[in-house]
Scaffold this motif. Structure first.
Motif, PDB file in Angstrom:
ATOM      1  N   UNK A 177      16.881   6.084 -22.799  1.00  0.00           N
ATOM      2  CA  UNK A 177      15.439   5.414 -23.454  1.00  0.00           C
ATOM      3  C   UNK A 177      14.826   4.196 -23.310  1.00  0.00           C
ATOM      4  N   UNK A 178      14.266   3.582 -24.306  1.00  0.00           N
ATOM      5  CA  UNK A 178      13.196   2.307 -24.111  1.00  0.00           C
ATOM      6  C   UNK A 178      12.512   1.405 -24.883  1.00  0.00           C
ATOM      7  N   UNK A 181      14.206   1.754 -29.231  1.00  0.00           N
ATOM      8  CA  UNK A 181      14.479   3.257 -28.547  1.00  0.00           C
ATOM      9  C   UNK A 181      15.331   3.752 -28.070  1.00  0.00           C
ATOM     10  N   UNK A 183      19.263   3.407 -26.114  1.00  0.00           N
ATOM     11  CA  UNK A 183      19.998   4.047 -27.350  1.00  0.00           C
ATOM     12  C   UNK A 183      21.390   3.164 -25.735  1.00  0.00           C
TER      13      UNK A 183
ATOM     14  N   UNK B   1       6.202   5.901 -30.434  1.00  0.00           N
ATOM     15  CA  UNK B   1       7.030   6.186 -29.588  1.00  0.00           C
ATOM     16  C   UNK B   1       8.327   6.383 -29.984  1.00  0.00           C
ATOM     17  N   UNK B   2       8.829   7.538 -29.561  1.00  0.00           N
ATOM     18  CA  UNK B   2      10.479   8.204 -30.554  1.00  0.00           C
ATOM     19  C   UNK B   2      11.272   8.420 -29.799  1.00  0.00           C
ATOM     20  N   UNK B   3      12.541   8.254 -30.215  1.00  0.00           N
ATOM     21  CA  UNK B   3      13.686   8.510 -29.177  1.00  0.00           C
ATOM     22  C   UNK B   3      13.481   9.621 -28.575  1.00  0.00           C
ATOM     23  N   UNK B   4      14.509  10.281 -27.158  1.00  0.00           N
ATOM     24  CA  UNK B   4      13.762  11.449 -26.637  1.00  0.00           C
ATOM     25  C   UNK B   4      15.262  11.953 -26.474  1.00  0.00           C
ATOM     26  N   UNK B   5      15.250  13.089 -26.849  1.00  0.00           N
ATOM     27  CA  UNK B   5      16.680  14.128 -26.569  1.00  0.00           C
ATOM     28  C   UNK B   5      15.757  15.029 -25.268  1.00  0.00           C
ATOM     29  N   UNK B   6      17.841  15.381 -24.942  1.00  0.00           N
ATOM     30  CA  UNK B   6      17.717  16.384 -23.894  1.00  0.00           C
ATOM     31  C   UNK B   6      17.238  17.797 -25.236  1.00  0.00           C
ATOM     32  N   UNK B  79      14.845   9.316 -19.294  1.00  0.00           N
ATOM     33  CA  UNK B  79      14.892   9.791 -20.709  1.00  0.00           C
ATOM     34  C   UNK B  79      13.965   8.314 -20.955  1.00  0.00           C
ATOM     35  N   UNK B  80      13.592   7.045 -19.870  1.00  0.00           N
ATOM     36  CA  UNK B  80      12.616   6.172 -19.503  1.00  0.00           C
ATOM     37  C   UNK B  80      11.572   5.927 -19.812  1.00  0.00           C
TER      38      UNK B  80
END
Lengths: 704, 230
Positions: A177-178, A181, A183, B1-6, B79-80
């Motif tokens: 993330x960035x 956010x 982690x 923007x929010x937390x990104x998950x697979x 994820x970045x």
């Protein structure tokens, strides 16, 4: 040598250091979270801001080199302020930002009391934050059985990520993330598998990564902190044993640049729960085939009765891997007094012989010498399992040279976290190095300070003595012996903490005596009537036959199960004992807790037994014992110092004829987490061992 | 923007088509020895295009193995960069600019339209044709509000024109990208209002040139470039 004016005083500094280090040298503390001297520079926490005259904004002192500053217009050296109003406001601002998303849960946080964020907020922070909105919350991650995560507390310093990549050498942790956010996690939360992973708990400046086995057990201010020495491997890493009352609550590393820098392995760190379980807390005597608890007098009487009239040659003693020098010295004394030549400290059967000279069984280059070495030849060793911290040091050397250091491996083809050239599996390859026909030899010869590291995997074979001589020849062939540079590149890496001291004290069979293997044979056939095991559990106890077995030790392991008399001893955290590490450096442990129940310090047991046997040893106190031991072995008195061993003995060793057999060098350690009785009593170690076993079953071969 | 998950549901595996593999190897060769990992962004992008607009987990491992990177490093990269989608998107992927100029010019209504016609952001319509998301500045502020659908910009939108575009796309008919209110590129609506003096266009010794008339420079309308399945 750049000059700087820091807070009005002019100082001169060595080139290449950063402002934060310069300030430390000038005696000024700069607060920091992400900066760590042994890791690469990240510069992302901004806590170390200082004011540099002429610069429009505060400067991150951890990322600014002392060489990169211009002198002022009038020619005075660059001027730095660390206590100005700008700096004060910058620190307050940074802390206010860090605390925006950091929960104020210090009362329920395990880091409370030893938290960098807590301390620095007290010292440098403002009284209240102005942030009124909701705080961010972050999912906790699974990082294995050792590390508890509270990721909401993470301040994104990335120390853990840098440690795992740069020191542990496995790219397991990362930041996904960035921005806010970001982690910290592993790939798909598979957990950390490195055996150095526990160090990230120490590195974490907040309570995001805490120790799972230690969770909510104690507060730091309740603990008695005892500086001591580790006995889980032969490095003698500096540790701090934190105890509350009678129990060891945790083990932390201490800084010792000569040995472990500031890292310890997971076994060293988490073995403490094994110190509580399976303990032998009272003497036992076998009656009618069953071990029944007895008093010390009864136990000694049973031994005295068995030894009465016994010929000395039918008595044998084996010292284990965790024994301190004092009890080994006493045991050797007792064995000699009983007239027995049968004594051995080499449970694994390593063919090392103190008669050939100290240099033939020590890590002569020293561990710190790894930093100077420019080529490595690893023979029959997997340092990642035998001495993880030493392996991290080789990795550090390799990284500093950008991987341009020749490293050759003869033995098992293991993942050592650094790249190496695999030369071969057995003595044949070593022989090729010696006779000059191997293609890797020129690379080693070109090096100024090459190191040959010989592991126990090569020495415990039946042809171990021949391999030792061959390795000495190889050390000379690759130019590892350079007296002009006072460089001795012949290194034996031990895997047992007691081994070097045992060899120093001469716990090997006297003339006509039996070694471990011969003692076991003799016990099976009945010629050896009494066997004294001083914490020796790494032998095949089934082969003890009908011998009368005296087991002295701290844990109920295989030796105690077979014993006829059990004498409960103290573990390494419960006595002051001298341990000589693989370099030949004597160090002393300190007593952090008392042995449980009726267990006693080991030398006292040997001394008390000798009295019952009518052969009283000539010392009544530890001081007298040490005085005697130091008189016989003066180098043991020089604590923390290394007396260089005579390198000429290597050449003498090399001149011996050697005809080793064939076959690959087998690893010396089968299961890193279960190498000694304390580790085998530990539930944490059992968990880790199972985790690794299950992971190896489905290993993909890319993740170590 | 929010937390990104697979994404929760992942395909079994991933492999480049032979053509893409050849292309990827060529990308790797552009970097000096030991720096092959530099090719990670173009290769991940090509993997995303091949899958149809998103990066499944096996593709991350595939690319990592290809470049000799640790899996966690690829995971960090994927994820970045928010242009890597970690969950499936519609065949037409609508990216609505919500940054200040577009917002001032009515991006909220554009987002409402998307919500009404497509659904919640990130959600793919049942027919698999559409999904949308809000993105940061697309860099076409002068034609705000703007959306990017697949590889084309649709500019000067109002809810009605966006609705028409989505309808046409749904029907599989070609759509004209660019300004949707009849203006020419970013020229003023209703024709030029500066540089209109005919004298400016008179050649030194030649006859006077006609001043440009509104719409005179209009080129033939382009049809949208749909991403070709690779």
């Amino acid at each position: 040598m750049p000059k700087l004016i820091i807070d009005g005083k002019e100082h001169e500094f060595p080139s290449g250091i950063t402002l934060i280090q310069a300030c430390a040298l000038a005696g000024i503390e700069i607060p920091r979270f992400c900066f760590h001297e042994r890791l690469s520079i990240a510069g992302n926490c901004r806590m170390c801001l200082v004011e540099v005259a002429g610069m429009p904004k505060p400067v991150a002192s951890c990322a600014m080199s002392v060489n990169d500053l211009r002198p002022s217009l009038d020619g005075t050296p660059p001027t730095i302020f660390t206590g100005s109003e700008t700096v004060k406001k910058a620190r307050e601002g940074v802390l206010e930002f860090l605390l925006i998303n950091h929960p104020l849960d210090c009362p329920i946080c395990d880091q409370g009391g030893e938290c960098d964020l807590q301390d620095q907020t007290m010292a440098y922070g403002f009284d209240a934050g102005r942030f009124q909105d909701n705080k961010r919350a972050v999912d906790d991650k699974y990082l294995g059985p050792l590390i508890d995560t509270y990721m909401t507390r993470c301040i994104h310093c990335t120390r853990c990520v840098r440690f795992m990549t740069e020191v542990a050498g496995v790219e397991e942790l990362g930041a996904i993330g960035r921005g806010e956010d970001m982690e910290i996690t592993t790939y798909l939360e598979r957990g950390l598998l490195s055996n150095l992973s526990g160090n990230v708990v120490d590195l974490c400046p907040v309570g995001a990564l805490t120790s799972k086995p230690y969770a909510f057990l104690a507060r730091p201010w309740e603990l008695t902190k005892t500086p001591s020495i580790d006995a889980m491997d032969a490095l003698g890493s500096a540790i701090r044993v934190d105890a509350r009352g009678r129990e060891v609550m945790r083990i932390l590393p201490r800084v010792n640049d000569a040995i472990n820098e500031e890292w310890i392995s997971d076994k060293t760190r988490h073995v403490w729960d094994g110190l509580r379980t399976q303990r032998l807390d009272r003497p036992y005597v076998r009656r009618n085939g069953r071990l029944v608890s007895a008093s010390w007098d009864e136990a000694f009487a049973a031994i005295a009765e068995r030894l009465k009239g016994l010929d000395g040659s039918r008595f044998g003693a084996i010292a284990g891997d965790l024994a301190a020098a004092e009890e080994m010295f006493a045991l050797k004394f007792l064995t000699e007094t009983l007239g027995s030549p049968n004594i051995d400290c080499r449970q694994d059967g390593a063919k090392l012989d103190p008669a050939q000279g100290r240099a033939t069984y020590l890590f002569n280059s020293t561990i710190a010498g790894i930093d100077q070495a420019d080529a490595f030849l690893l023979v029959g060793t997997d340092p990642r399992l035998e001495a993880p911290v030493l392996n991290a040091r080789i990795l550090k050397r390799s990284r500093h040279a950008h991987g341009n250091i020749p490293i050759g491996v003869i033995g098992a083809e293991a993942d050592l976290t650094y790249g190496y050239d695999y030369l071969g599996a057995g003595p044949e390859t070593l022989a090729e190095i010696v006779n000059g026909s191997h293609s890797f030899l020129p690379k080693l010869e070109a090096a100024e300070r090459p190191m040959l590291i010989l592991g126990q995997g090569a020495l415990t074979r039946t042809d171990g003595a021949a391999i030792l001589a061959l390795a000495a020849k190889a050390a000379i062939a690759i130019g590892a012996m350079k007296p002009a540079l006072s460089w001795n590149g012949f290194n034996v890496l031990h895997s047992a903490a007691a081994r070097a001291a045992g060899l120093d004290l001469g716990l090997v069979p006297a003339k006509g005596g039996l070694d471990v293997e011969a003692m076991l044979d003799a016990a099976s056939s009945g010629t050896l009537a009494v066997v004294y095991l001083l914490g020796a559990d790494e032998i095949d106890t089934d082969r003890l036959g009908s011998a009368f077995v005296i087991y002295q030790g701290s844990h109920g392991d295989s030796g105690a199960h077979r014993a006829d008399v059990i004498l409960p001893g103290a573990a390494y955290t419960e006595k002051t004992g001298t341990y000589v590490n693989t370099e030949g450096r004597p160090q002393m442990t300190a007593r952090a807790t008392f042995p449980p129940g009726e267990a006693r310090e080991d030398w006292k047991i040997v001394r008390a037994l000798s009295e019952v046997l009518g052969t009283t040893l000539p010392f009544d106190t530890m001081q007298e014992l040490r005085a005697k031991m130091f008189a016989d072995h003066p180098h043991l008195a020089l604590l923390d110092a290394i007396v260089p061993a005579d390198a000429a003995t290597i050449e003498h060793l090399a001149s011996r004829p050697s005809k080793p057999g064939k076959g690959r060098f087998e690893p010396a350690i089968a299961d890193f987490y279960l190498t000694n009785p304390i580790a085998r009593a530990s539930a944490i170690m059992a968990n880790l061992s199972a985790l690794h076993a299950s992971h190896n079953d489905r290993a993909t071969g890319t993740d170590g | 923007m929010s937390v990104r998950r697979l994404a929760t549901h992942q395909p079994e595996g991933f492999a480049f088509t032979p053509a893409n593999l050849e292309w990827a190897n060529a990308q790797i060769k552009k970097s000096p020895d030991g720096r092959q990992a530099s090719a990670v962004l173009p290769i991940l992008w090509r993997a995303q295009e091949q899958v149809g607009g998103w990066l499944p987990e096996p593709a991350l491992r595939y690319v990592a193995d290809m470049l000799g990177l640790a899996y966690i490093r690829i995971y960090e990269i994927a994820t970045f960069y928010t242009m890597f989608n970690l969950a499936p998107v519609g065949r037409h992927y609508v990216q609505v600019c919500g940054t200040t100029p577009c917002w001032l010019r009515g991006a909220d209504e554009i987002k409402d339209t998307c919500r009404r016609l497509i659904g919640a952001p990130g959600q793919v319509t049942e027919d698999g044709l559409f999904s949308w998301t809000e993105v940061e500045c697309l860099g076409a502020c002068v034609n705000a509000p703007v959306v990017q659908i697949d590889k084309d910009y649709y500019e000067d939108l109002v809810p009605k024109s966006l609705e028409r575009i989505l309808k046409e796309l749904k029907a599989g008919r070609p759509v004209v990208p660019g300004p949707q209110d009849g203006r020419q590129a970013s020229a003023p609506l209703g024709g030029p209002i500066t540089l209109t003096d005919p004298e400016l266009y008179r050649e030194e010794a030649g006859a006077p040139a006609d001043p440009p008339k509104p719409g005179a420079l209009k080129q033939a309308p382009r049809t949208s470039r749909r991403p070709k399945p690779r």
